[in-house]
Write a protein that holds these residues in place. Structure first.
Motif, short mmCIF file in Angstrom:
data_model
loop_
_atom_site.label_atom_id
_atom_site.label_comp_id
_atom_site.label_asym_id
_atom_site.label_seq_id
_atom_site.Cartn_x
_atom_site.Cartn_y
_atom_site.Cartn_z
N PHE A 131 0.81 -1.23 0.10
CA PHE A 131 0.10 -0.03 -0.14
C PHE A 131 0.77 1.13 0.03
O PHE A 131 0.62 2.08 -0.72
CB PHE A 131 -0.97 -0.07 1.26
CG PHE A 131 -1.50 1.29 1.55
CD1 PHE A 131 -2.70 1.81 0.67
CD2 PHE A 131 -1.01 1.94 2.60
CE1 PHE A 131 -3.24 3.05 0.97
CE2 PHE A 131 -1.49 3.39 3.01
CZ PHE A 131 -2.78 3.61 2.10
N VAL A 132 1.99 1.28 0.84
CA VAL A 132 2.71 2.40 0.91
C VAL A 132 3.73 2.65 -0.35
O VAL A 132 3.79 3.89 -0.81
CB VAL A 132 3.42 2.37 2.17
CG1 VAL A 132 4.62 3.74 2.21
CG2 VAL A 132 2.79 2.25 3.41
N LEU A 133 3.93 1.72 -0.95
CA LEU A 133 4.61 1.78 -2.13
C LEU A 133 3.96 2.31 -3.10
O LEU A 133 4.31 3.40 -3.89
CB LEU A 133 5.27 0.38 -2.62
CG LEU A 133 6.53 -0.02 -1.71
CD1 LEU A 133 6.78 -1.68 -2.31
CD2 LEU A 133 7.75 0.63 -2.20
N ALA A 134 2.65 1.92 -3.25
CA ALA A 134 1.67 2.62 -4.27
C ALA A 134 1.36 3.91 -3.88
O ALA A 134 1.50 4.96 -4.93
CB ALA A 134 0.37 1.60 -4.30
N GLU A 135 1.17 4.17 -2.73
CA GLU A 135 1.07 5.51 -2.15
C GLU A 135 2.05 6.59 -2.72
O GLU A 135 1.81 7.81 -2.82
CB GLU A 135 0.65 5.71 -0.55
CG GLU A 135 0.31 6.83 -0.02
CD GLU A 135 0.01 6.66 1.72
OE1 GLU A 135 -0.83 6.99 2.04
OE2 GLU A 135 1.01 6.15 2.18
N GLN A 136 3.09 5.91 -2.65
CA GLN A 136 4.34 7.06 -2.83
C GLN A 136 4.88 7.18 -4.37
O GLN A 136 5.76 7.73 -4.50
CB GLN A 136 5.56 6.56 -1.77
CG GLN A 136 5.44 6.69 -0.47
CD GLN A 136 6.52 5.99 0.37
OE1 GLN A 136 7.59 5.63 -0.02
NE2 GLN A 136 6.25 6.53 1.69
N ASP A 137 4.13 6.28 -5.17
CA ASP A 137 4.51 6.17 -6.63
C ASP A 137 5.85 5.45 -6.83
O ASP A 137 6.55 6.22 -7.54
CB ASP A 137 4.17 7.45 -7.20
CG ASP A 137 2.77 8.00 -7.26
OD1 ASP A 137 1.77 7.06 -7.39
OD2 ASP A 137 2.60 9.37 -7.23
N SER A 138 6.11 4.69 -6.04
CA SER A 138 7.35 4.05 -6.23
C SER A 138 7.64 3.39 -7.58
O SER A 138 6.86 3.15 -8.33
CB SER A 138 7.44 2.79 -5.17
OG SER A 138 8.56 2.06 -5.25
#
Length: 238
Positions: free
Chosen positions: A178-185
């Motif tokens: 979720f956080v990777l997607a949130e940060q546009d990794s």
């Protein structure tokens, strides 16, 4: 993020996860003697006692968010001469508690974190919380808190039973995705029955959930064979 894993947090209760990791830490801290408090943790440069000082101190920020008083928090940092962003704040929290009896720091953390968890749950998952980054959903912020507590529980060596280890690794992997997607990794991530498939910069790996989690929180050993580009792309929670 792939289409198969667009909502990795579906079905998870962030408040229950946060409570469980807080209880894990509390139970562990209750059993420590002086030697245990002074033992080095996995967090670079911090003892187990320092991890507790960090957890107690960061409640100043958590409460500032809950009180909608980010300006007051920022003013406090200026008065105290705290610079260096959150890293500087974290070190200040640790340093100012090193001379305080550990039982007092433990009571401070229990009191302030208990209040944080109660208030976050009362607000509900969809409410917006003021933060340094602007208004942010309470549920999402609570997932961040739960992940941090799980990381620090591992840092200090708080036990995880065999019965809960697999499920715990998977919820943490879902939060990481979720956080990777949130940060546009740059990393593409897919949660599969066999592990976590990751791809970035032309490199791909199928990682066991615990390895993926350790990558997202920046705790992989220096000699771990994971491609350095993937390691950098996956770090998002530390």
């Amino acid at each position: 993020m792939t289409a198969e894993s667009k909502d990795p947090l579906a079905g998870l209760d962030p408040f229950d996860l946060f409570d469980a990791e807080a209880e894990r830490l509390d139970h562990f801290f209750r059993g420590l003697d002086a030697r245990g408090w002074d033992r080095p943790s996995r967090a670079a440069g911090w003892s187990v006692r320092d991890v507790l000082g960090h957890l107690a101190g960061e409640e100043l920020y958590n409460h500032a968010c809950l009180d909608d008083d980010i300006d007051g928090f920022t003013a406090m940092l200026r008065r105290e001469g705290v610079g260096g962003g959150f890293d500087g704040f974290n070190e200040w929290c640790v340093e100012r508690r090193r001379g305080v009896p550990v039982e007092e720091v433990l009571q401070e953390w229990r009191r302030e974190n208990g209040d944080t968890r109660e208030r976050m749950r009362a607000l509900g998952r969809e409410a917006l919380l003021p933060t340094f980054a602007g208004p942010y959903p309470v549920g999402s912020q609570t997932f961040h808190y739960a992940s941090e507590y799980a990381t620090h529980a591992d840092d200090v060596g708080a036990p995880v039973t065999e019965d809960e280890a697999e499920e715990r690794a998977w919820w943490r992997a879902r939060v990481g995705a979720f956080v990777l997607a949130e940060q546009d990794s740059k990393a593409e991530v897919e949660l599969t029955a066999d592990g976590v498939w990751v791809h970035a910069y032309g490199a791909s790996e199928l990682l066991p959930a615990p390895v993926f989690v350790e990558a997202t929180v920046g705790r992989l050993p220096d000699d771990h064979p994971l491609d350095r580009r993937l390691r950098a792309a996956l770090r998002c929670l530390a």
